[in-house]
Design a protein around this motif. Structure first.
Motif, mmCIF file in Angstrom:
data_model
loop_
_atom_site.group_PDB
_atom_site.id
_atom_site.type_symbol
_atom_site.label_atom_id
_atom_site.label_comp_id
_atom_site.label_asym_id
_atom_site.label_seq_id
_atom_site.Cartn_x
_atom_site.Cartn_y
_atom_site.Cartn_z
ATOM 1 N N LEU A 233 49.365 -36.253 27.692
ATOM 2 C CA LEU A 233 49.695 -37.439 28.469
ATOM 3 C C LEU A 233 48.532 -38.365 28.112
ATOM 4 N N ASN A 234 47.157 -37.758 28.055
ATOM 5 C CA ASN A 234 46.183 -38.654 27.810
ATOM 6 C C ASN A 234 46.318 -39.534 26.486
ATOM 7 N N ASP A 237 48.691 -42.169 26.325
ATOM 8 C CA ASP A 237 48.181 -43.198 27.195
ATOM 9 C C ASP A 237 47.341 -44.038 26.146
ATOM 10 N N GLU A 238 46.644 -43.375 25.465
ATOM 11 C CA GLU A 238 45.682 -43.826 24.532
ATOM 12 C C GLU A 238 46.490 -44.693 23.621
ATOM 13 N N ASN A 241 48.901 -47.997 24.971
ATOM 14 C CA ASN A 241 48.147 -49.085 25.363
ATOM 15 C C ASN A 241 47.302 -49.473 24.345
ATOM 16 N N LYS A 297 52.786 -44.042 32.076
ATOM 17 C CA LYS A 297 51.379 -44.245 31.482
ATOM 18 C C LYS A 297 51.519 -45.690 30.564
ATOM 19 N N GLN A 298 52.838 -46.194 29.971
ATOM 20 C CA GLN A 298 52.809 -47.244 29.299
ATOM 21 C C GLN A 298 52.611 -48.745 30.182
ATOM 22 N N ARG A 299 51.772 -49.380 29.722
ATOM 23 C CA ARG A 299 51.504 -50.674 30.585
ATOM 24 C C ARG A 299 52.285 -51.868 29.535
#
Length: 339
Positions: A233-234, A237-238, A241, A297-299
């Motif tokens: 997940l982390n 996220d990286e 984004n 997690k996606q922005r």
């Protein structure tokens, strides 16, 4: 060097430069994810389905790795068993100690003893108890040790797909799709290798991000205090984004769905993710929960993300998914080139 030789050299350099410039415009796709998620298995499937298969040298190295995988597993099981097991299979331990790999084959007595060992219910129970130390696919090779470990033995596609391969470098594989050369980059998922990914983020058309969805109850080998799903997940996220990738489409693969569906009935998701409020022993609800965690997690709002629950050893399923991806990449490459 004569004038004629100089002309030949200039022509050669000019052709090489054109090839290089052309390659920069060819579609590039990254296969990302954490270690042991199934990235290399997916790439092997691509080679079988869309490429020319494997060279003799690749087949030989895979066979060596499969035999080594079996011996490593046998050593772990024997070392973590009682004195009776250690005594019964001490010849295997002695062989491992005295004979260094790589192993192109094994002696008949060792093959037979490994086969006998795997037939032992006590050994199979120890295998399950030590599954955090032994790759799951090792059971396949132990079961088939009499087929794969002789000098004349040749591995089949299933063997190749199941052999555990840990990517230590960045490998490039090229396939032809819709008259386009498509470059796939498989990069090491080990935590200390991830900083090497950044140079490959330029001009990427798509990312395939692979998650081992069955690892929700497992800890990282390189960081035993970190849950493997949390690490995935982390990392997502990286990646999702990162400023260089905010407009890059992502194909999110939740891999090993077969193991996940079986595990959910035995290991409650809520034991490791207390915020899971879905129905217990419900693979569909648990899968939807993890899918939601990743997508949240996606922005970036300018990318397209597709989600698939899959099993990278399922050739029919991967053929369907990979063909769809290759066609999509080719169409996108045509669009971005203005054609």
């Amino acid at each position: 060097m004569s004038r004629e030789d100089l002309k030949k050299m200039e022509l050669y350099l000019s052709e090489e430069k054109q090839k290089y410039l052309k390659s920069l415009k060819e579609p590039k796709l990254l296969i990302l994810g954490t270690s042991d998620a199934g990235k290399s298995t997916f790439l092997k499937q691509l080679k079988i389905i869309h490429g020319s298969g494997f060279t003799e040298d690749e087949m030989r190295q895979t066979k060596q790795s499969a035999i080594t995988q079996v011996l490593n597993a046998a050593e772990i099981i024997i070392k973590n068993s009682d004195e009776n097991i250690k005594s019964t299979y001490k010849i295997i331990s002695q062989y491992i100690y005295l004979v260094a790999g790589p192993y192109d084959c094994l002696p008949l007595n060792i093959i037979n003893l490994l086969a006998t060992m795997w037939d032992d219910p006590i050994i199979q129970k120890r295998f399950e108890e030590l599954s955090h130390l032994i790759p799951r696919s090792t059971s396949h090779f132990l079961l088939n040790i009499k087929r794969i470990a002789f000098a004349e033995s040749v591995l089949n596609n299933e063997d190749i797909l199941l052999q555990r391969t840990e990517t230590q470098t960045i490998t490039e594989t090229t396939f032809i799709s819709e008259n386009h050369r498509v470059h796939f980059y498989d990069v090491s998922g080990l935590k200390h290798h991830r900083k090497l990914w950044i140079p490959y983020f330029q001009d990427v058309l798509m990312i395939i991000f692979i998650v081992d969805v069955s690892a929700y109850d497992m800890m990282m080998a390189e960081a035993p205090e970190t849950n493997r799903m949390v690490d995935a997940l982390n990392l997502f996220d990286e990646i999702a984004n990162h400023k260089l990738l905010k407009n890059v489409d992502i194909s999110l693969f939740f891999n090993k769905k077969d193991l996940f569906e079986n595990k959910v009935f035995k290991v409650p998701v809520s034991d490791f993710f207390p915020n899971y409020n879905g129905e217990a022993k419900n693979p569909k609800a648990a899968g939807a929960f993890f899918q939601d965690l990743f997508l949240k997690k996606q922005r970036s709002e300018s990318r397209r993300t597709t989600v698939s629950f899959t099993c990278c050893t399922d050739s029919k399923l991967i053929q369907k998914l990979s063909t769809k991806i290759l066609v999509s990449i080719s169409k996108k490459a045509l669009t971005e080139s203005g054609l």
